[in-house]
Design a protein around this motif. Sequence first.
Motif, PDB file in Angstrom:
ATOM      1  N   UNK A  48       1.517   6.030  15.052  1.00 32.67           N
ATOM      2  CA  UNK A  48       1.185   4.482  15.320  1.00 32.67           C
ATOM      3  C   UNK A  48       0.086   3.970  14.442  1.00 32.67           C
ATOM      4  N   UNK A  49      -1.043   5.035  14.262  1.00 29.42           N
ATOM      5  CA  UNK A  49      -1.982   4.790  13.201  1.00 29.42           C
ATOM      6  C   UNK A  49      -1.292   4.596  11.813  1.00 29.42           C
ATOM      7  N   UNK A  50      -0.334   5.483  11.317  1.00 28.64           N
ATOM      8  CA  UNK A  50       0.379   5.325  10.124  1.00 28.64           C
ATOM      9  C   UNK A  50       1.047   4.360  10.076  1.00 28.64           C
ATOM     10  N   UNK A  51       1.714   3.610  11.101  1.00 23.60           N
ATOM     11  CA  UNK A  51       2.549   2.549  11.110  1.00 23.60           C
ATOM     12  C   UNK A  51       1.616   1.271  10.808  1.00 23.60           C
ATOM     13  N   UNK A  52       0.366   1.283  11.514  1.00 26.28           N
ATOM     14  CA  UNK A  52      -0.768   0.195  11.307  1.00 26.28           C
ATOM     15  C   UNK A  52      -1.218   0.151   9.992  1.00 26.28           C
ATOM     16  N   UNK A  53      -1.407   1.194   9.480  1.00 24.36           N
ATOM     17  CA  UNK A  53      -2.099   1.407   8.105  1.00 24.36           C
ATOM     18  C   UNK A  53      -1.074   0.973   7.017  1.00 24.36           C
ATOM     19  N   UNK A  54       0.160   1.359   7.203  1.00 24.72           N
ATOM     20  CA  UNK A  54       1.187   0.908   6.402  1.00 24.72           C
ATOM     21  C   UNK A  54       1.403  -0.619   6.322  1.00 24.72           C
ATOM     22  N   UNK A  55       1.770  -1.202   7.514  1.00 23.08           N
ATOM     23  CA  UNK A  55       1.682  -2.542   7.728  1.00 23.08           C
ATOM     24  C   UNK A  55       0.552  -3.409   7.134  1.00 23.08           C
ATOM     25  N   UNK A  56      -0.626  -3.128   7.565  1.00 23.89           N
ATOM     26  CA  UNK A  56      -1.901  -3.746   7.065  1.00 23.89           C
ATOM     27  C   UNK A  56      -1.965  -3.648   5.635  1.00 23.89           C
ATOM     28  N   UNK A  57      -1.802  -2.458   5.196  1.00 24.00           N
ATOM     29  CA  UNK A  57      -2.075  -1.944   3.446  1.00 24.00           C
ATOM     30  C   UNK A  57      -1.104  -2.659   2.924  1.00 24.00           C
ATOM     31  N   UNK A  58      -0.177  -2.807   3.290  1.00 22.68           N
ATOM     32  CA  UNK A  58       1.145  -3.541   2.425  1.00 22.68           C
ATOM     33  C   UNK A  58       0.704  -5.050   2.391  1.00 22.68           C
ATOM     34  N   UNK A  59       0.415  -5.647   3.449  1.00 25.31           N
ATOM     35  CA  UNK A  59      -0.095  -6.908   3.577  1.00 25.31           C
ATOM     36  C   UNK A  59      -1.296  -7.187   2.645  1.00 25.31           C
ATOM     37  N   UNK A  60      -2.492  -6.485   2.851  1.00 24.26           N
ATOM     38  CA  UNK A  60      -3.591  -6.615   1.928  1.00 24.26           C
ATOM     39  C   UNK A  60      -3.252  -6.530   0.465  1.00 24.26           C
ATOM     40  N   UNK A  61      -2.344  -5.262   0.194  1.00 26.96           N
ATOM     41  CA  UNK A  61      -2.128  -5.051  -1.191  1.00 26.96           C
ATOM     42  C   UNK A  61      -1.159  -6.301  -2.103  1.00 26.96           C
ATOM     43  N   UNK A  62      -0.355  -6.653  -1.208  1.00 29.36           N
ATOM     44  CA  UNK A  62       0.398  -7.783  -1.698  1.00 29.36           C
ATOM     45  C   UNK A  62      -0.402  -9.078  -1.936  1.00 29.36           C
ATOM     46  N   UNK A  63      -1.392  -9.152  -1.014  1.00 31.84           N
ATOM     47  CA  UNK A  63      -2.209 -10.385  -1.373  1.00 31.84           C
ATOM     48  C   UNK A  63      -3.251 -10.225  -2.508  1.00 31.84           C
ATOM     49  N   UNK A  64      -3.804  -8.959  -2.930  1.00 29.56           N
ATOM     50  CA  UNK A  64      -4.648  -8.681  -3.655  1.00 29.56           C
ATOM     51  C   UNK A  64      -4.194  -8.274  -5.051  1.00 29.56           C
ATOM     52  N   UNK A  65      -2.980  -7.779  -5.132  1.00 24.99           N
ATOM     53  CA  UNK A  65      -2.329  -7.193  -6.350  1.00 24.99           C
ATOM     54  C   UNK A  65      -2.219  -8.276  -7.701  1.00 24.99           C
ATOM     55  N   UNK A  66      -1.885  -9.396  -7.458  1.00 26.50           N
ATOM     56  CA  UNK A  66      -1.703 -10.567  -8.326  1.00 26.50           C
ATOM     57  C   UNK A  66      -3.133 -10.580  -9.038  1.00 26.50           C
ATOM     58  N   UNK A  67      -3.930 -10.873  -8.164  1.00 25.61           N
ATOM     59  CA  UNK A  67      -5.579 -10.975  -8.585  1.00 25.61           C
ATOM     60  C   UNK A  67      -6.336  -9.959  -9.412  1.00 25.61           C
TER      61      UNK A  67
END
Length: 127
Positions: A48-67
């Motif tokens: 469960x924690x791995x899934x949570x980290x994967x999804x939240x990390x993907x969203x944060x990374x997609x938001x911040x990577x272009x910048x």
Amino acid sequence: MGNREWRASIGVVGAGGLCWGVAGAVHLGFVRTNGVRRSGWSLADGGGWYEFAFIVGALVTMYSAPGLLRRSEWWPALSLTAGAVVGVVSVLALGQGPRYWVAASAMALVGVAAPLANRLWGRHHPI
């Protein structure tokens, strides 16, 4: 701390969480869940924690990577590299089989590619 420093800090946390979640997915594996109303794929029990980290990390990374990649400075792109280093250490700490080495190699390649993408493309197209 200015905007660049905050963005780089958020990039490290997002990429680290994403790579840590991928490490857990490589370690636990995916299982198919069949239910009355829904079916799909998820991590095995205890992931469960791995899934949570994967999804939240993907969203944060997609938001911040272009910048992070489209800057005239080179150092903010290193935050994605730092997150990839967290993932490489995590995946190799969980196991040493072939699938772990493949995941670690993919994370290392992405970590190396981030500053190169900034150098070759991002500096010429800043936001």
